[in-house]
Design a protein around this motif. Sequence first.
Motif, PDB file in Angstrom:
ATOM      1  N   GLY A 179       0.663  -0.953  -0.380  1.00 53.47           N
ATOM      2  CA  GLY A 179      -0.346  -0.350   0.152  1.00 53.47           C
ATOM      3  C   GLY A 179       0.979   1.196  -0.227  1.00 53.47           C
ATOM      4  O   GLY A 179       0.321   1.988  -0.050  1.00 53.47           O
ATOM      5  N   LYS A 180       2.563   1.900  -0.509  1.00 55.17           N
ATOM      6  CA  LYS A 180       2.582   2.511  -0.350  1.00 55.17           C
ATOM      7  C   LYS A 180       4.206   1.925  -0.918  1.00 55.17           C
ATOM      8  O   LYS A 180       4.239   1.284  -1.495  1.00 55.17           O
ATOM      9  N   ASP A 181       3.818   3.662  -1.871  1.00 51.15           N
ATOM     10  CA  ASP A 181       5.377   4.086  -3.149  1.00 51.15           C
ATOM     11  C   ASP A 181       6.135   3.081  -2.737  1.00 51.15           C
ATOM     12  O   ASP A 181       6.962   3.334  -2.014  1.00 51.15           O
ATOM     13  N   PHE A 182       6.909   2.536  -3.416  1.00 58.96           N
ATOM     14  CA  PHE A 182       8.002   1.820  -3.963  1.00 58.96           C
ATOM     15  C   PHE A 182       9.377   2.719  -5.102  1.00 58.96           C
ATOM     16  O   PHE A 182       8.873   1.889  -6.405  1.00 58.96           O
ATOM     17  N   PHE A 183      10.503   2.842  -4.504  1.00 62.05           N
ATOM     18  CA  PHE A 183      10.272   4.280  -5.809  1.00 62.05           C
ATOM     19  C   PHE A 183       9.921   4.362  -6.524  1.00 62.05           C
ATOM     20  O   PHE A 183      10.229   5.716  -7.549  1.00 62.05           O
ATOM     21  N   ASN A 304      15.473   3.407  -1.231  1.00 59.51           N
ATOM     22  CA  ASN A 304      14.339   3.569  -0.601  1.00 59.51           C
ATOM     23  C   ASN A 304      13.653   3.038   0.385  1.00 59.51           C
ATOM     24  O   ASN A 304      14.151   1.794   1.242  1.00 59.51           O
ATOM     25  N   TYR A 305      13.325   4.155   1.965  1.00 60.35           N
ATOM     26  CA  TYR A 305      13.453   3.487   3.012  1.00 60.35           C
ATOM     27  C   TYR A 305      11.846   4.014   3.491  1.00 60.35           C
ATOM     28  O   TYR A 305      11.499   4.528   3.031  1.00 60.35           O
ATOM     29  N   ARG A 306      11.570   2.839   3.830  1.00 60.39           N
ATOM     30  CA  ARG A 306       9.896   2.808   5.192  1.00 60.39           C
ATOM     31  C   ARG A 306       9.888   2.645   6.690  1.00 60.39           C
ATOM     32  O   ARG A 306      10.518   2.210   6.571  1.00 60.39           O
ATOM     33  N   ASP A 307       9.533   3.257   7.468  1.00 59.48           N
ATOM     34  CA  ASP A 307       9.642   2.505   8.280  1.00 59.48           C
ATOM     35  C   ASP A 307       7.915   3.803   9.760  1.00 59.48           C
ATOM     36  O   ASP A 307       7.905   4.484   8.998  1.00 59.48           O
ATOM     37  N   MET A 314       4.376   6.838  10.019  1.00 63.06           N
ATOM     38  CA  MET A 314       5.264   5.964   9.433  1.00 63.06           C
ATOM     39  C   MET A 314       5.250   7.448   8.237  1.00 63.06           C
ATOM     40  O   MET A 314       5.131   8.711   8.159  1.00 63.06           O
ATOM     41  N   GLY A 315       7.409   6.363   7.558  1.00 58.27           N
ATOM     42  CA  GLY A 315       7.845   7.584   6.775  1.00 58.27           C
ATOM     43  C   GLY A 315       7.575   6.311   5.861  1.00 58.27           C
ATOM     44  O   GLY A 315       8.191   5.465   5.870  1.00 58.27           O
ATOM     45  N   TYR A 316       8.095   6.912   4.298  1.00 60.88           N
ATOM     46  CA  TYR A 316       8.274   6.400   3.183  1.00 60.88           C
ATOM     47  C   TYR A 316       8.658   7.358   1.695  1.00 60.88           C
ATOM     48  O   TYR A 316       7.739   8.728   1.943  1.00 60.88           O
ATOM     49  N   GLY A 317       9.598   6.801   1.615  1.00 64.11           N
ATOM     50  CA  GLY A 317      10.377   8.169   0.299  1.00 64.11           C
ATOM     51  C   GLY A 317      11.717   7.140   0.238  1.00 64.11           C
ATOM     52  O   GLY A 317      12.357   6.194   0.168  1.00 64.11           O
ATOM     53  N   TYR A 362       9.248  11.646  -0.263  1.00 63.59           N
ATOM     54  CA  TYR A 362       9.428  11.410   0.901  1.00 63.59           C
ATOM     55  C   TYR A 362       7.841  11.891   1.038  1.00 63.59           C
ATOM     56  O   TYR A 362       6.311  12.529   0.715  1.00 63.59           O
ATOM     57  N   ASN A 363       7.074  11.194   2.364  1.00 61.22           N
ATOM     58  CA  ASN A 363       5.880  10.412   2.629  1.00 61.22           C
ATOM     59  C   ASN A 363       5.529  10.941   4.457  1.00 61.22           C
ATOM     60  O   ASN A 363       6.184   9.940   4.775  1.00 61.22           O
TER      61      ASN A 363
END
Length: 898
Positions: A179-183, A304-307, A314-317, A362-363
């Motif tokens: 459900g979260k963007d990957f690259f 690409n990092y998500r945590d 939550m952060g991802y980008g 980033y998100n």
Amino acid sequence: MNCTRLLLFVTFLLAGLAASAQTTHRVVKGMVRDSTGLLLPGASVRLVIAHDTLSTITHDDGSFDIPHVTGSRFSMLVYMMSYAGFKQDYSFPEKDSVVLVGTIILQPNVHQLKAVTVKGAAMAVSFHGDTVEYSTAAYPVRAGSSVGEVVKRLPGVDVDHSGKVTAQGKEITRIRVNGKDFFGTDVNKALKNLPADIIDKLQVIDDYGDAANLSGVKTGVPQKIINLTLKPDKQNGAFGNATLAGGTSGRYLGAMNVNRFKGERQLSVVGDFNNTNAAAFSFGDNGGISGSDGSTLSHSAGINYRDQFSKKLMGYGSYSYSDSKSLVTGVTAQQTIDASYVNINNQNNSSAATNKSHNLNYNLEYKIDTLNFLKISPNLSWNNGDAGSVSQFHIEQNNLYPIKISDGTTNSVNTTKSPSVNGTILYNHRFLKKGRNLNITATYSRTDSKSLQDTRTLTHIGYVDSVDLDTSLHQQVNSNNGNNNVMARLSYTAPIDTFSLLEFNYSFNSASSNTLRETWNIDPAAVKTRVDSQSNRYNYLFITQRLSLNYNLKLKKHNITVGLTGQPLVLSGTSTHPDFSTRKTAFNFIPTARYTYNFNNSEAFSMNYNGSSSQPGFMQLMPVTDLSNPQYPVVGNPNLKPEFTQSVGLQYRRFDMKKGNTFFININGSTTGNRIVNNIINDSAHLSQMSNTVIQETRYLNTNGAYMANGYYSYAQPFFNRKFTTTLTGGVSYNNNISYTNDLRQLGRNWVWSQGARLRVNLPDLIEAELSGTYVNNRTLYSTPGGYNSTTHSIVLELYGKNYIGKHFIVGYNGSKSINSGYSSGVGVNPLVVNLYLECQLLNGNKAAIRLQGFDLFNENTGVYHTVIGPVITDTRNNRLSRYFLLSFSYRLQQFGF
């Protein structure tokens, strides 16, 4: 025979031998029933060997078979909704090629039955509103394959040689993992670097944006995205691969990716360098036919990092860097159709370009509490490019007397810098009353670009019955451009009853541009003189507002949204040369409608209607002459009005669970009012520097009557438990193009019809192959008298496959034969492109591989294109990478459960 000897042996025989093999890998077979003896189709079956996992689902008769099993010891796990799980260890003699585990009995799970309503067995394909969901277990691939190999097998999804992915005829714009963007928007990075055996489900989604996903009211034109859901036992672990390769003609390649997943914490690092026109390389890649023009040297790296920083945050980008150098050579034959003449331009072109880019996105998602949600998405990018081109042209104007001929050379160098920053803030408040929701979204973006263009043109002009002339022009153009865009949107939904709600939304969008353009003539003594007539400072502002009221009714099978939008818009601008200002206003009423009918979980129909406005571009508005290409000057029109487009789309999709076939059909149409079109003028008297050359000047104006329609279908039918699959795809499009030549209106009716068929064979441990053929007919009929019409035919035959030899050897091949007709003389070619490779897999679980590849063995790889834009027909042939050989070593690592 060791790997080295077999590599040498097969190298000499690859072109003439058909691979054959005896099945030496294990195939594990069995049956799944419940305690009453009932067969259980759709049960999930997993086989674990060391750190590798193979998965499938049971067939309609409850049976299953798992190929490519290399170990003599493994664990079997079987589970299905409403039944207790099954697990058992097995050990068999090394010599057995077929392992029969017998019938596995699943016992009812009493506790689960109390809480779960059984909806039926899992299906290979299912539909959930705007989502088409595929079970990856139903499309098994060999251990070590990437997700891209699974995508190629999915009905309704296509992957071309450049890596572009389309689903139901529309391009996939991004990949998400859980459900979260990957690259970000880099689809290839995800498909090439994620292993197939960690993916449980693959979903193709019509995405209407975050606000629509939160409110449930979906209007507008959706994007096609793919979401990958991970298997529960693959959420924790590390995996990756690396490849090094070198070859003839100085070709080389290196690529790696490393991934560490631990629940919501996901880290992926990728990097590559190559001069083989490959954006990235992955273990198990077939080494496909290069679909990129020219030759490119590229370097890139990304992370690409998500945590999940806390229960609420939550952060991802991702960040990526790339630099590339490319060289393209080719020929172009272009015709411009007019009532009184045909302008023919034949060119030999060569271009070189370098480009460096940085992209950071980033998100941050903050769940303030159960009712409030905040998302902040900043993005930064920076691009720096240098491009140079040389074009030798020969231009004739036929049907005019005397016939005028221009021969010349244009040299152009262009340097650009374009930093960009944008960000979005989304806030959503869910009220205590179910269905009541408030959403506020704000976006700001700023893009600056600076360019310096230096153009030299030498032209020799000849007439049939007069003396020849020579002219030259050397110009420099400096451009500084700044663009600002501000968008704000407010949406409020309120329930009417249990099944329906009202949505009110208001949006404001402001797009402004400030541009300074200075043109300088340079004489042979290098003296620069500013050309005031071609220099300008121009500002323009385009403001649109949308005020909408939508009604949404959601029933068990029906989902209906109808609404009405009012859209006022203002376009204004000022210019220093000539000194003027302009202001245009308009108001559009836009009905909106969206309807979805779900016949059942495997059949659905949907319809969508939408309207939108778009503003003219800066170069279309600027009222000065652009001589970047002196043979084709461009003059803007500051009085242009914005375009208004209305579009409608229909889609039907069905999956037959019993027969396993899938069927998709899309039909789309649109009409555009105030369409901005070209007006090509065969008059150059006001251009004193080039007054005797053959020149076509492009101007712009608004017109009505332009519309288009297209349709696409895909039908796939598997046989013998998906060991054989036939697929038929086809499409037709019609464009009613309006254009002008010398102020005279001209209609160009463009028809494009295509039909394709392919057969896929998947025999475990023996062969995976796909044979396909595609026919495309492109026909354009002009209203201009004189019979200036165009028809091209194109047939492409392709073969792609792998043959397995024993446990450790693979012979792979792909070939493409193009048969083209109707192209301009000197452009149309019929290339035969053949690639072959031999791979030797090493180490436990075939984690390493040595591969010898031969690309374009017949040295015919070429890019050929046919385009029709208004009265201009263009045929192009460009060079591509030609024959070379590559020796590579790859290593794959997977370890899960820690």
